[in-house]
Design an enzyme around this catalytic site. Structure first.
Site, PDB file in Angstrom:
ATOM      1  N   HIS A 116      29.715  41.971  43.038  1.00 59.24           N
ATOM      2  CA  HIS A 116      31.049  41.932  42.914  1.00 59.24           C
ATOM      3  C   HIS A 116      31.668  42.508  41.281  1.00 59.24           C
ATOM      4  O   HIS A 116      32.331  43.582  41.497  1.00 59.24           O
ATOM      5  CB  HIS A 116      31.799  40.759  43.347  1.00 59.24           C
ATOM      6  N   SER A 161      41.045  42.983  45.796  1.00 56.60           N
ATOM      7  CA  SER A 161      40.172  42.907  44.648  1.00 56.60           C
ATOM      8  C   SER A 161      39.499  44.296  44.281  1.00 56.60           C
ATOM      9  O   SER A 161      38.785  44.590  43.228  1.00 56.60           O
ATOM     10  CB  SER A 161      39.093  41.739  44.641  1.00 56.60           C
ATOM     11  N   ASP A 198      34.530  38.115  35.904  1.00 47.40           N
ATOM     12  CA  ASP A 198      33.902  38.328  37.502  1.00 47.40           C
ATOM     13  C   ASP A 198      32.445  37.633  37.805  1.00 47.40           C
ATOM     14  O   ASP A 198      32.298  36.534  36.856  1.00 47.40           O
ATOM     15  CB  ASP A 198      33.825  39.970  37.848  1.00 47.40           C
TER      16      ASP A 198
END
Length: 1038
Positions: free
Chosen positions: A224, A390, A193
């Site tokens: 994120h 996600s 990520d």
């Protein structure tokens, strides 16, 4: 100060040169493209580089060093900058080279609060370099609007959860496993990520952080990666993760601009393999399942016993929008649900589209998890709530880490693998009531538990059951193979949609069901003998099943496709057929075992069968002539849609045309699919052949057969076309800085030149206008969205015209010249009789396609099918005012033409290919060229095409003595019509990708030409002045 005429002329020449320079030069220069050179064996990077140096000339290429943690380990690829495109082929031919591929880049798109998706494209233009990437991230959590048919209790409970920000871990019963001492300890979790900060207070076990990007940081500056890690292993009491003792390995593969390259992923994947990761979460994806280096490396990841979990995509509620790599069978693909047990609106739907047009897609997602309003960690400290698939992916990844820790560390590699973990998850889940299997996969859990408890306790207890059931499955797991889904039950609707929507019957095209083989016995397995059908009673012998399957199962998974037909003796049978399909799978023995591991897989069938419907109720859908992205740049059908420029949803009855399919079934029609050429069906069995939004060419044999099917066999033909305009296609081009290539649409919304060839025997042709506007027909308001016009139609037919603006490039120019307010009547709908058959053509398909539908035209479709199949005529469509007293006709040179220098064979199933009927057709013609006239009962030659009498039309029986073959549109097979670079200016653009060599050449030629023109002009002006001066002198001496 006023400029002299000479100055004006000089300025004009300079402006012309600048205009040419701007037209022919990309917006900004870019370096030579980088290629991934994959080798057949692992070795040190220096060894691979030395091999290339010994085999290639020293100039025209450059080895790119990759300075990252994987440099200490052997690698199977190199990154090479190549200046000369000819070198690519030289490298491909080298003995130790496996393949050469462009180094694609990924662009993560963010979903804003208003649900607008921003990916690689904005306002119809590619705004960022690199690989096309769908919106795959998350949005700030917001309350989901009430869903129809929701119970009040579920809505209330969902709102309570949203307000309380409940812990998702408690909903899955994680506390029960924590109490047993299972907290994810000694599980190595790789999070691919945006990174994580080393001193983040929410994590107690960050083992390693690695950076694979071109930025010099290990930290997460976007949030994120931190959020994903928090869902998996956070320890903050307000946003607990599932497995707090999991060892976190943060792989920073995205920059702060959310960009990543395939080569970065390949190095990071190799490092994950070398360092023996257990689980890997990947909350990214895109539509390109043909990025070979990436896809193959995913196979290698799972083959090395790393359990990969990935988000299925945020492109819902559209069907056929699965993202890669979650759509791969060896990956656990995760969809999203909300707290009311509804599939989240943003969650992508199946089926997979790899298998089209000849096969049928697999069931995906594998499982669904909470993806709305999930609590996780902020970048530095504190918690927040987010939504998206996600987010759902790390929910499942956290569950997986917790379940891995259930198995003693010494036994994990013998028991746990990508197949056994998927078996535990899908077998521990149960179906949600409402969604079908292409929305929910195996589902989450069945809430039909014993009563006597409140709804909150009820749903929480249910989640504990799924968690504990998966726990029990793994705890007592014995290596075995299985089939997913394990049951195909036509009586279980809507879960088994679309199969439960249409029963089987004799004479139909095979119904294909594509199941996945999960082999928990080993990374490689074998199907020892052909699958076997075991009917439960005598009626089951009416079912004939042919099988296609993976003889070698690797890595961990394979496929089993059932091609099901009812035998002719069952033409009048009505009832159910039940039984089992069995499959024997073996795997080599592991260390300490002598005999191969063997498992018998079972797939249960319960099918509905009805008598064969009448011909007039049977529709055949042409899937074979549809082309989608990838690999070609196939543009969207509606040009009003600016942020989704690719046609990538499959164009299948059960993907983006699924609403139309349901409507046709509700109306009483039976719809079958043809994934082979038009020679591969018996026209006597069908009322109408339905051609919608087709992009491919047609074999000459198909054109001949269709003419005969309509004229002599009475087949109905319904065509829904799309826009096609060469100038507009050229305008839609973009220059990809990453691959250093121009991308121009391979064709328009539909391949109008090919359709015109197909319709030429009937005197019908479409034009190249792009029409938009609203109109009323059959008492309904309709939207015509980027449709085309009809320019040829025989006399005696019925044509409907409406006033629209033409938004094509030529049409826009005309609008400017006429002040832009004139709407000319354009023919868009035509209906006519052709011999024994009937034809209807319409210039737009967006009204049938759920991807970008503004208004549907289902009523019009029903009326068209009534006419083509049964000659039932709605008075509103067959009025005297719409009847053609004379034929519509334009000369051949006014018909739309093909792009002259496109390598269409790279994307086509026809150009350069052999005509053959494949496994989607009737068993008796597999591997043949299809139905000959003898098979159809006519012992005569197929007549040629009748000469279309444009004076009298073609509504009466044709004179067989006056026949000819239609003149097909000429196709230029080479680029000999002019300089390939100047061709860009005139519209002869290549399809993507074409390497643009020597960027300096075009501006150099243009600038030199401008200077030479200016010099010649100045010399001429000097000579004129001299002659004028000389003349003046002579006059003075007189």
């Amino acid at each position: 100060m006023a400029m002299s005429p000479n100055q004006w002329t000089s300025l004009s020449l300079l402006l012309l040169s600048l205009a040419l320079f701007q037209t022919l030069t990309p917006n900004s220069p870019s370096p030579h493209p980088n290629y991934i050179v994959a080798f057949r064996h692992y070795a040190a990077a220096d060894t691979h580089r030395a091999y290339l140096r010994s085999a290639l000339r020293p100039h025209g290429w450059r080895w790119i060093p990759r300075r990252n943690p994987a440099a200490a380990f052997p690698t199977d690829f190199g990154l090479v900058a190549i200046q000369d495109a000819a070198l690519v082929e030289e490298i491909r031919k080298l003995r130790l080279v496996k393949y050469v591929s462009l180094d694609m880049s990924y662009k993560r798109g963010l979903m804003s609060k208003d649900r607008g998706k921003v990916g690689a494209f904005e306002d119809g233009k590619k705004m960022r370099p690199g690989k096309i990437f769908t919106a795959m991230s998350f949005c700030e959590a917001e309350e989901e609007k009430n869903v129809a048919n929701s119970s009040s209790s579920s809505v209330t409970w969902g709102r309570q959860l949203l307000m309380q920000r409940s812990q998702v871990t408690s909903m899955f019963g994680a506390e029960d496993l924590w109490a047993k001492g299972h907290t994810g300890a000694k599980v190595k979790m790789a999070i691919f990520d945006t990174g994580i900060r080393a001193d983040h207070p929410h994590f107690r076990n960050i083992k390693e952080r690695t950076n694979w990007t071109n930025e010099d940081t290990l930290n997460d500056n976007l949030g994120h990666g931190t959020f994903v890690a928090g869902v998996i292993a956070g320890v903050d009491s307000e946003c607990l993760g599932f497995a707090p003792d999991t060892e976190i390995y943060a792989f920073r593969v995205f920059t702060d601009a959310q960009v990543s390259y395939t080569s970065w992923f390949l190095d990071a994947f190799n490092y994950a393999i070398a360092t023996n990761m257990d689980v890997l979460n990947l909350s990214i994806g895109g539509p390109d399942y043909l990025d070979l280096p990436f896809v193959e490396k995913i196979w290698e990841i799972t083959a090395n016993n790393i359990i990969m979990v990935s988000a299925i995509g945020n492109d819902g509620p559209l069907y056929g929008t699965l993202n890669n790599p979650a759509d791969q069978s060896d990956v656990i693909g995760v969809g999203g649900i909300d707290y009311s047990d509804h599939i989240a609106s943003f969650s992508s739907r199946g089926m997979s589209t790899w298998e089209l047009p000849h096969g049928y897609g697999r069931v995906k997602p594998d499982i669904v998890a909470y993806g709305r309003d999930i609590m996780g960690s902020k970048i530095s400290a504190g918690c927040k709530s987010l939504s998206g698939t996600s987010v759902a992916s790390p929910v499942v990844a956290g569950v997986v880490c917790l379940l891995v820790s259930v198995i003693p560390e010494s036994d994990r590699k013998n028991i746990l693998n990508p197949a056994s973990m998927k078996q535990a998850l899908v077998e521990g889940a149960a179906k949600l009531s409402g969604p079908n299997m292409y929305e929910q996969g195996a589902g989450r859990v069945n809430l039909d538990l014993t009563g006597g408890i409140g709804f909150k306790d009820h749903i929480q207890k249910a989640f504990e059951i799924i968690m504990l059931e998966s726990y029990e499955i793994l705890k007592s797991y014995k290596p075995r193979a299985s089939i997913f889904p394990s049951v195909l039950d036509y009586t279980d609707c809507p879960y088994t949609w679309p199969f439960c929507r249409q029963p089987l019957y004799a004479g139909a095209m095979p119904v294909i069901f594509n199941a996945t083989i999960l082999n928990g016995m080993g990374v490689i397995g074998y199907v020892d003998s052909p699958p076997t059908w075991h009917p439960s009673d005598e009626e089951g012998n009416l079912l004939s099943i042919h099988f296609t399957y993976s003889e070698i199962i690797w890595p961990w998974t394979g496929y089993l496709a059932l091609h099901m037909q009812i035998k002719e003796e069952g033409a009048q049978f009505s009832g159910k057929i039940e039984g089992n399909v069995t499959l024997k799978v073996s795997s080599p023995p592991v260390q300490g075992e002598k005999d191969p591991r063997i498992s018998i897989c079972v797939l249960q069938l319960k099918l509905n069968v009805v008598p064969t419907p009448p011909r007039s109720k049977r529709i055949l859908w042409d899937q074979f002539h549809s082309i989608k992205y990838p690999p070609g740049y196939i543009p969207r059908d509606s040009l009003d849609v600016r942020n989704d420029i690719l046609d990538w949803h499959g164009d299948h009855l059960h993907t983006n045309f699924h609403i139309m399919f349901n409507m046709l079934r509700d109306t009483g029609y039976y719809v079958e699919t043809l994934g082979s050429p038009l020679t591969c069906f018996d026209a006597r069995q069908y009322g109408t052949l339905l051609l919608v939004d087709l992009e491919d060419e047609f074999f000459a044999e198909e054109i001949e057969k269709l003419r005969d099917d309509v004229v002599n066999t009475g087949l109905g033909l319904a065509v829904f076309a799309e826009w096609y305009n060469l100038d507009t296609m050229v305008k839609m081009r973009f220059f990809d800085d990453n691959t250093r290539s121009w991308w121009t649409p391979v064709t328009g919304g539909a391949n109008i030149p090919a359709l015109n060839d197909l319709l030429a025997p009937f005197g019908i042709a479409f034009g190249d206008k792009i029409l938009n506007g609203d109109f009323s027909l059959l008492g309904e308001q309709n939207r015509y969205a980027s449709g085309t016009d009809i320019v040829r139609f025989p006399r005696g037919g019925y044509v409907h015209s409406f006033p629209f603006l033409d938004s094509s490039e030529s049409g826009a120019t005309q609008n400017v010249l006429t002040s832009g307010s004139t709407k000319a009547d354009s023919p868009i709908l035509g209906l006519t009789v052709m011999g024994e058959g009937r034809i209807a053509v319409y210039g737009d398909s967006n009204c049938l396609d759920s991807s970008h539908m503004v208004t549907n035209c289902f009523t019009l479709l029903r009326k068209i099918l009534d006419f083509t199949s049964e000659d039932a005529r709605d008075p509103a469509l067959f009025t005297d005012s719409n009847k053609q007293d004379s034929s519509l006709y334009v000369d051949d040179n006014q018909l739309p033409s093909r792009r002259t220098n496109v390598n269409f064979s790279a994307y086509s199933a026809i150009v350069g290919k052999e005509l053959i009927c494949r496994t989607d057709t009737r068993f008796e013609i597999w591997g043949t060229k299809g139905y000959s006239l003898q098979v159809r009962g006519r012992n005569r030659r197929l007549p040629g095409y009748p000469a279309i009498d444009l004076g009298r039309g073609f509504n009466s029986t044709s004179d067989g003595s006056n026949i000819r073959r239609p003149r097909l549109t000429a196709r230029n097979k080479d680029g000999s019509l002019g300089n390939r670079y100047l061709g860009l200016f005139y519209g002869d653009e290549p399809d993507a990708p074409m390497l643009v060599g020597s960027h300096w050449l075009i501006p150099f030629v243009v600038a030199t030409t401008g200077i030479m023109l200016l010099s010649f002009w100045r010399i001429r002006q000097k000579r004129r002045r001299r002659r004028k001066a000389s003349s003046s002198g002579r006059l003075a001496n007189i």
